[in-house]
Design a protein around this motif. Structure first.
Motif, PDB file in Angstrom:
ATOM      1  N   LYS A 166       0.833  -1.208   0.000  1.00 38.64           N
ATOM      2  CA  LYS A 166       0.000   0.000   0.000  1.00 38.64           C
ATOM      3  C   LYS A 166       0.865   1.254   0.000  1.00 38.64           C
ATOM      4  CE  LYS A 166      -4.434  -0.249   2.231  1.00 38.64           C
ATOM      5  NZ  LYS A 166      -5.046  -0.299   3.570  1.00 38.64           N
ATOM      6  N   LEU A 204      -4.009   1.198  -6.447  1.00 36.83           N
ATOM      7  CA  LEU A 204      -4.129   1.980  -5.234  1.00 36.83           C
ATOM      8  C   LEU A 204      -5.557   2.483  -5.067  1.00 36.83           C
ATOM      9  CD1 LEU A 204      -2.477   3.276  -2.919  1.00 36.83           C
ATOM     10  CD2 LEU A 204      -2.648   5.361  -4.255  1.00 36.83           C
ATOM     11  N   SER A 254      -6.018  -5.918  -8.401  1.00 39.34           N
ATOM     12  CA  SER A 254      -5.747  -6.099  -6.977  1.00 39.34           C
ATOM     13  C   SER A 254      -6.013  -7.548  -6.574  1.00 39.34           C
ATOM     14  CB  SER A 254      -6.599  -5.155  -6.148  1.00 39.34           C
ATOM     15  OG  SER A 254      -7.947  -5.502  -6.269  1.00 39.34           O
ATOM     16  N   GLU A 284      -7.497  -0.089  -3.592  1.00 41.65           N
ATOM     17  CA  GLU A 284      -7.226  -0.321  -2.179  1.00 41.65           C
ATOM     18  C   GLU A 284      -7.885   0.713  -1.300  1.00 41.65           C
ATOM     19  OE1 GLU A 284      -4.356  -2.101  -0.515  1.00 41.65           O
ATOM     20  OE2 GLU A 284      -3.941  -3.474  -2.152  1.00 41.65           O
ATOM     21  N   SER A 285      -7.918   1.933  -1.792  1.00 46.65           N
ATOM     22  CA  SER A 285      -8.491   2.984  -0.961  1.00 46.65           C
ATOM     23  C   SER A 285     -10.001   2.841  -0.880  1.00 46.65           C
ATOM     24  CB  SER A 285      -8.117   4.359  -1.516  1.00 46.65           C
ATOM     25  OG  SER A 285      -8.663   4.511  -2.795  1.00 46.65           O
TER      26      SER A 285
END
Lengths: 192, 356
Positions: A13, B272, B349, B275-276
């Motif tokens: 991350k 990303l 992901s 993921e957020s």
């Protein structure tokens, strides 16, 4: 320490966050530049996952700050950055102070023991001296390898090396998986 | 600690008597030694138990207490001039717990515990145990030949040690049980053997060396192919090689990532965004997964990748457009545009997570 898988996810991350900085700031980069950026962001991301417990990570971040990458560091670390911004220097100062102090003590103890050593000199054989020298040389090399190692004493050096090796393994693992994934995807696209 | 030293000093004081007396003591010591193995084995047996259980056993079991009492009364009679120690031994334990607490603060291993990972802790138990056992058993072996070789001087030291040991005897089990719980007392670990200096500096130095050795053992366990090598220099060599190899691997991998795909960073960004976890993305996620993932799980890896790059091929124009956009917009805006392409992001992901 948490489980390796959660560490890996956290690392991924933060690393992606760091990479985003590069993609948003500079568009045109040579391969070498890109490689450097990827490596630096990966290093910093790895350090940020262990920053609370280990000093090698702090040394690494401090080094990155000095190398005018503070934007990246700030972006990756986020809320921790302003706390750390002072701390690297403080940490360095503390370590160097410690070093000076310990040097003084060492000198003092050397002068006191030298008198005694003259008597025992013939007992100390050559072999142990050579062994000691070998170990000293290797310790110096190890200190140069572990970030911030120059400021550590032997005990903390070994401790940090342990930590560093574990983190490096995680980093390598994640990076390899990512490289494999992207390569395979690319490969597929090449045929299409 | 202080008390033990005081008693040791006392036994030195009463050592200023005739040879005849010394001889008697030597015999007594031999007798005590013959008793030792049996009690020693019981100590080892105690090591197997969890600490609190062992503690209970120590306090309540009659045989151990009897052995201790016998040892103590024997030494008390032998020393004659020394006032015999109070026979009530079990009451020592409460004071011992205080000592254990205090010593655990100074214990060299206790500090290292906080740093070690859970993975390492299992490794660490081994060296500790293997350390503590020889330590507790080696003292008789060392002192026994000394009686034969050098009667006068060795005996005094021996007796000094005896005085220590007979007084410590009741404590030793308690200490070893506390070791079992991961703590280590400095004077068990750093105890001066015969001929070693006992001033605080050399004790501290010895403690430091022990600490380094314990950690070196850990490192040896960690680095592959290192646990068969003996010698600090060789082990350090291996560690250096390992660290260098890992660092080189990182370099190589980042190079590989850099060369693989000029669009690599872009992929990461969409990842990303996934993921957020934006609401848009979760919607897309719900729409796509039912159709996609069952098939993926049915087919092999190659099919999965084929499907992926089919999708990628579909989305390629979108990405190119975005790349053009992001040349003109600020990072804040770019995040939004990435979200718009998030329907491909969950795939990446997920794929990555499977890889991991």
């Amino acid at each position: 320490m948490r489980s390796p898988s959660s560490l890996k996810q956290e690392f991924l991350k933060t690393w992606l966050k760091g990479l985003q900085v590069y993609t948003s700031t500079k568009k045109k980069m040579s391969i070498l530049e890109r490689k450097k950026a990827i490596k630096l962001s990966a290093d910093i991301a790895m350090a940020s996952t262990r920053i609370s417990t280990s000093s090698w990570s702090r040394a690494l971040v401090a080094k990155a700050c000095n190398a005018s990458n503070s934007i990246l560091v700030e972006h990756v670390l986020g809320h921790e950055a302003h706390v750390l911004k002072k701390s690297p220097k403080n940490w360095m100062m503390a370590m160097s102070n410690k070093r000076i102090r310990s040097k003084k003590i060492l000198r003092k103890s050397c002068t006191t023991t030298r008198k005694m050593r003259k008597k025992v000199a013939h007992v100390v054989d050559e072999a142990s001296l050579i062994a000691k020298r070998l170990i000293m040389k290797r310790t110096k090399v190890l200190k140069s390898l572990v970030p911030g190692g120059e400021y550590m004493d032997e005990i903390s050096l070994i401790k940090e090396t342990l930590d560093y090796i574990l983190s490096l393994r995680i980093q390598v693992d994640v990076m390899r998986h990512l490289a494999n994934a992207t390569e395979k995807m690319d490969h597929g696209k090449g045929y299409n | 600690m202080e008390r033990i030293e005081a008693i040791g000093a006392r036994s030195v004081g009463c050592g200023m008597v005739g040879d005849e007396f010394n001889r008697q003591i030597g015999e007594e010591i031999h007798r005590l030694m013959s008793v030792q193995p049996e009690s020693g084995s019981s100590f080892i047996a105690l090591l197997e138990l969890p600490p609190n259980q062992a503690m209970e056993l120590l306090v309540h079991s009659p045989e151990v207490a009897v052995v201790d009492n016998a040892n103590l009364t024997l030494s008390g009679e032998q020393f004659g001039q020394c006032p015999p120690l109070p026979p009530a031994l079990p009451p020592i334990f409460p004071s011992d717990t205080a000592l254990v607490d205090r010593a655990s603060k100074f214990s060299p291993i206790a500090n290292s515990d906080e740093v070690l990972t859970s993975k390492l802790e299992t490794v660490k138990q081994e060296p500790l145990d293997s350390d503590s056992n020889p330590n507790s058993n080696s003292s008789p072996a060392v002192s026994n030949p000394a009686v034969d070789q050098n009667p006068k001087s060795a005996k005094r030291k021996d007796r000094e040690k005896k005085g220590k040991e007979s007084n410590k005897k009741s404590k030793k089990p308690a200490n070893e049980t506390s070791e079992d719980g991961g703590e280590k007392l400095p004077y068990v670990h750093v105890r001066a053997r015969r001929g070693q200096a006992t001033d605080s500096h050399s004790l501290a130095e010895r403690a430091r060396r022990e600490k380094i050795n314990a950690r070196m053992k850990l490192l040896q366990e960690l680095v592959p192919g290192c646990n068969k090598i003996s010698g600090t220099a060789m082990v350090l060599d291996e560690i250096i090689n390992h660290v260098q190899a890992l660092q080189r691997q990182v370099e190589f991998l980042s190079m590989r990532l850099a060369t693989v795909n000029p669009r690599v960073d872009f992929n990461f960004d969409t990842l990303l965004a996934a993921e957020s976890g934006s609401p848009v993305e979760s919607n897309f996620h719900g729409m796509i997964t039912p159709s996609m993932w069952p098939e993926v799980q049915l087919h092999g890896n190659k099919q999965q990748y084929e499907q992926l790059w089919h999708l990628d091929g579909l989305h390629q124009p979108v990405w190119v457009r975005e790349e053009d956009n992001s040349n003109f917009i600020t990072p804040e805006n770019s995040l939004l545009t990435y979200d718009s392409s998030a329907n491909s992001a969950p795939l990446h992901s997920n794929q990555l997570k499977m890889e991991l």
